[in-house]
Write a protein that holds these residues in place. Sequence first.
Motif, short mmCIF file in Angstrom:
data_model
loop_
_atom_site.label_atom_id
_atom_site.label_comp_id
_atom_site.label_asym_id
_atom_site.label_seq_id
_atom_site.Cartn_x
_atom_site.Cartn_y
_atom_site.Cartn_z
N ARG A 161 0.81 -1.22 0.00
CA ARG A 161 0.00 0.00 0.00
C ARG A 161 0.85 1.27 0.00
O ARG A 161 0.51 2.25 -0.65
N ASP A 162 1.97 1.23 0.72
CA ASP A 162 2.79 2.45 0.79
C ASP A 162 3.45 2.74 -0.56
O ASP A 162 3.51 3.89 -1.01
N ARG A 163 3.89 1.67 -1.24
CA ARG A 163 4.52 1.88 -2.55
C ARG A 163 3.47 2.28 -3.59
O ARG A 163 3.72 3.09 -4.49
N LEU A 164 2.29 1.73 -3.45
CA LEU A 164 1.19 2.08 -4.35
C LEU A 164 0.82 3.57 -4.18
O LEU A 164 0.55 4.28 -5.15
N ALA A 165 0.87 4.03 -2.94
CA ALA A 165 0.58 5.45 -2.68
C ALA A 165 1.64 6.32 -3.33
O ALA A 165 1.33 7.36 -3.94
N ALA A 166 2.90 5.90 -3.24
CA ALA A 166 4.00 6.66 -3.88
C ALA A 166 3.82 6.69 -5.39
O ALA A 166 4.07 7.70 -6.05
N LEU A 167 3.37 5.57 -5.94
CA LEU A 167 3.14 5.48 -7.39
C LEU A 167 2.01 6.43 -7.80
O LEU A 167 2.14 7.19 -8.77
N ARG A 168 0.93 6.41 -7.05
CA ARG A 168 -0.23 7.24 -7.39
C ARG A 168 0.12 8.73 -7.32
O ARG A 168 -0.25 9.50 -8.21
N GLU A 169 0.85 9.11 -6.28
CA GLU A 169 1.23 10.52 -6.13
C GLU A 169 2.21 10.96 -7.22
O GLU A 169 2.07 12.03 -7.79
N SER A 170 3.20 10.12 -7.50
CA SER A 170 4.19 10.52 -8.51
C SER A 170 3.55 10.58 -9.89
O SER A 170 3.86 11.47 -10.70
N ASP A 171 2.63 9.66 -10.18
CA ASP A 171 1.92 9.66 -11.46
C ASP A 171 1.08 10.94 -11.59
O ASP A 171 1.01 11.54 -12.67
N ALA A 172 0.46 11.35 -10.49
CA ALA A 172 -0.37 12.56 -10.52
C ALA A 172 0.49 13.79 -10.80
O ALA A 172 0.10 14.68 -11.57
N ILE A 173 1.69 13.83 -10.19
CA ILE A 173 2.60 14.96 -10.43
C ILE A 173 3.04 14.97 -11.90
O ILE A 173 3.03 16.01 -12.56
N LEU A 174 3.41 13.80 -12.41
CA LEU A 174 3.84 13.72 -13.80
C LEU A 174 2.74 14.19 -14.74
O LEU A 174 2.97 15.00 -15.65
N ARG A 175 1.52 13.73 -14.51
CA ARG A 175 0.40 14.12 -15.39
C ARG A 175 0.14 15.62 -15.31
O ARG A 175 -0.08 16.28 -16.32
N GLU A 176 0.20 16.14 -14.09
CA GLU A 176 -0.04 17.57 -13.92
C GLU A 176 1.01 18.39 -14.67
O GLU A 176 0.70 19.34 -15.39
N GLU A 177 2.27 17.99 -14.54
CA GLU A 177 3.35 18.74 -15.20
C GLU A 177 3.31 18.59 -16.73
O GLU A 177 3.64 19.52 -17.45
N PHE A 178 2.91 17.42 -17.20
CA PHE A 178 2.79 17.25 -18.65
C PHE A 178 1.68 18.14 -19.19
O PHE A 178 1.80 18.70 -20.28
N GLU A 179 0.60 18.27 -18.44
CA GLU A 179 -0.50 19.17 -18.86
C GLU A 179 0.01 20.61 -18.90
O GLU A 179 -0.13 21.30 -19.90
N ILE A 180 0.63 21.04 -17.79
CA ILE A 180 1.08 22.43 -17.68
C ILE A 180 2.08 22.76 -18.78
O ILE A 180 2.07 23.85 -19.34
N ASN A 181 2.95 21.81 -19.11
CA ASN A 181 4.03 22.08 -20.06
C ASN A 181 3.68 21.70 -21.50
O ASN A 181 4.58 21.60 -22.35
N GLY A 182 2.42 21.47 -21.77
CA GLY A 182 1.98 21.22 -23.14
C GLY A 182 2.47 19.90 -23.73
O GLY A 182 2.54 19.73 -24.95
N LEU A 183 2.79 18.94 -22.86
CA LEU A 183 3.30 17.66 -23.36
C LEU A 183 2.19 16.60 -23.45
O LEU A 183 2.34 15.59 -24.13
N ALA A 184 1.08 16.86 -22.77
CA ALA A 184 0.03 15.84 -22.68
C ALA A 184 -0.51 15.47 -24.06
O ALA A 184 -0.85 14.31 -24.31
N ASP A 185 -0.56 16.43 -24.97
CA ASP A 185 -1.08 16.14 -26.31
C ASP A 185 -0.02 15.57 -27.24
O ASP A 185 -0.32 15.06 -28.31
N LYS A 186 1.24 15.70 -26.83
CA LYS A 186 2.34 15.28 -27.73
C LYS A 186 2.82 13.87 -27.42
O LYS A 186 3.49 13.25 -28.24
N VAL A 187 2.54 13.41 -26.22
CA VAL A 187 3.06 12.10 -25.81
C VAL A 187 1.88 11.14 -25.66
O VAL A 187 0.88 11.45 -25.02
N TRP A 188 2.01 9.98 -26.25
CA TRP A 188 0.89 9.02 -26.32
C TRP A 188 0.58 8.41 -24.97
O TRP A 188 -0.56 8.30 -24.57
N GLN A 189 1.62 8.00 -24.26
CA GLN A 189 1.41 7.39 -22.95
C GLN A 189 2.55 7.80 -22.03
O GLN A 189 3.72 7.70 -22.41
N TYR A 190 2.22 8.24 -20.85
CA TYR A 190 3.25 8.68 -19.90
C TYR A 190 2.79 8.37 -18.49
O TYR A 190 1.63 8.56 -18.14
#
Length: 327
Positions: free
Chosen positions: A220-249
Amino acid sequence: MSTSNVRPASMERITTPALAQQFIDEQVKALKAQIGDKKVLLALSGGVDSSVVAALLIKAVGRQLVAVHVNHGLLRKGEPEQVIRVFRDQLNANLVYVDATDRFLDKLAGVADPEQKRKIIGAEFIRVFEEEARKLEGIRFLAQGTIYPDILESGPVKSHHNVGGLPEDLQFELVEPVKLLFKDEVRVVGKELGLPESMVNRQPFPGPGLGVRCTGAITRDRLAALRESDAILREEFEINGLADKVWQYFTIVPDYKSTGVKDDKRSWDWPVIIRAVNTRDAMTATIEEIPYPVLHHITRRIVTEVPGVNRVLYDLTPKPTGTIEWE
Ligand code: XMP
């Protein structure tokens, strides 16, 4: 409703809002005729296909649709909340939300083999769905988000969020309103149906979810780290205009640790691995060039905001030789 599994050569590609509206009108009419006053059941994952099917059915038969959203505890941050917000609150859907997190994570405890993990997740998903289906009365139809590539590649039933393995007493008549559409068309239709951009343009997400990105035996603790880090990555890809350029991240948190140093103290924590690929068909994949400043910023955020993490790595491996997922 078309019963054929073959897309007619004359069928125009749905590329515009007007064509999407025409498709929606036809399907709503056909769904009304097929379903009448009966009830229809749907496993609503929150992915594009099942969400579009749900929205079409809500338009056609309203609360005769019973949409079951099973949270297997391996969804991304905010996903179950979005399904509830969009379908229950905004579209007034008859939504059954099942938080089965504990069931899944208990079953997965100590299981390190990737295929075994997939099997457990798939089988448990069917079991939970089955239990919910048995509680309901008067269901006549089972709706599925089968799309045309599913038919072309693997026969009529979706293999991933697959509910085709239901027992005999739960074999309902199938309703598959988007089965002749390609993914891009499903997205256009979803947009026209008023589904949020983040749902309609969602990147692909595997059925076993974060389970195959929390490598080895899930904790559960590692899953929580995964969920949080994934959320940060997605947020930053959105902010930096990468979400539309990268197929899967996404991020991966492997089941090993390394030494680090934080606040003058030695740490023994997990790394987070970033994977960002482009592909046409997921058979091969290339690596996106993410600007270094963005990578630095994401790294800084992850190591400061996510408990239990002291390193960030960027996976530069194309497919082949590396698969897109780590398991
Ligand atoms: P790989 O890792 O094989 O992934 O390069 C190719 C694509 O398939 C997705 N994937 C899955 N999707 N259930 C799914 O629904 C699965 O078990 C599964 N495994 C991989 C992966 O995310 C990528 O888009």
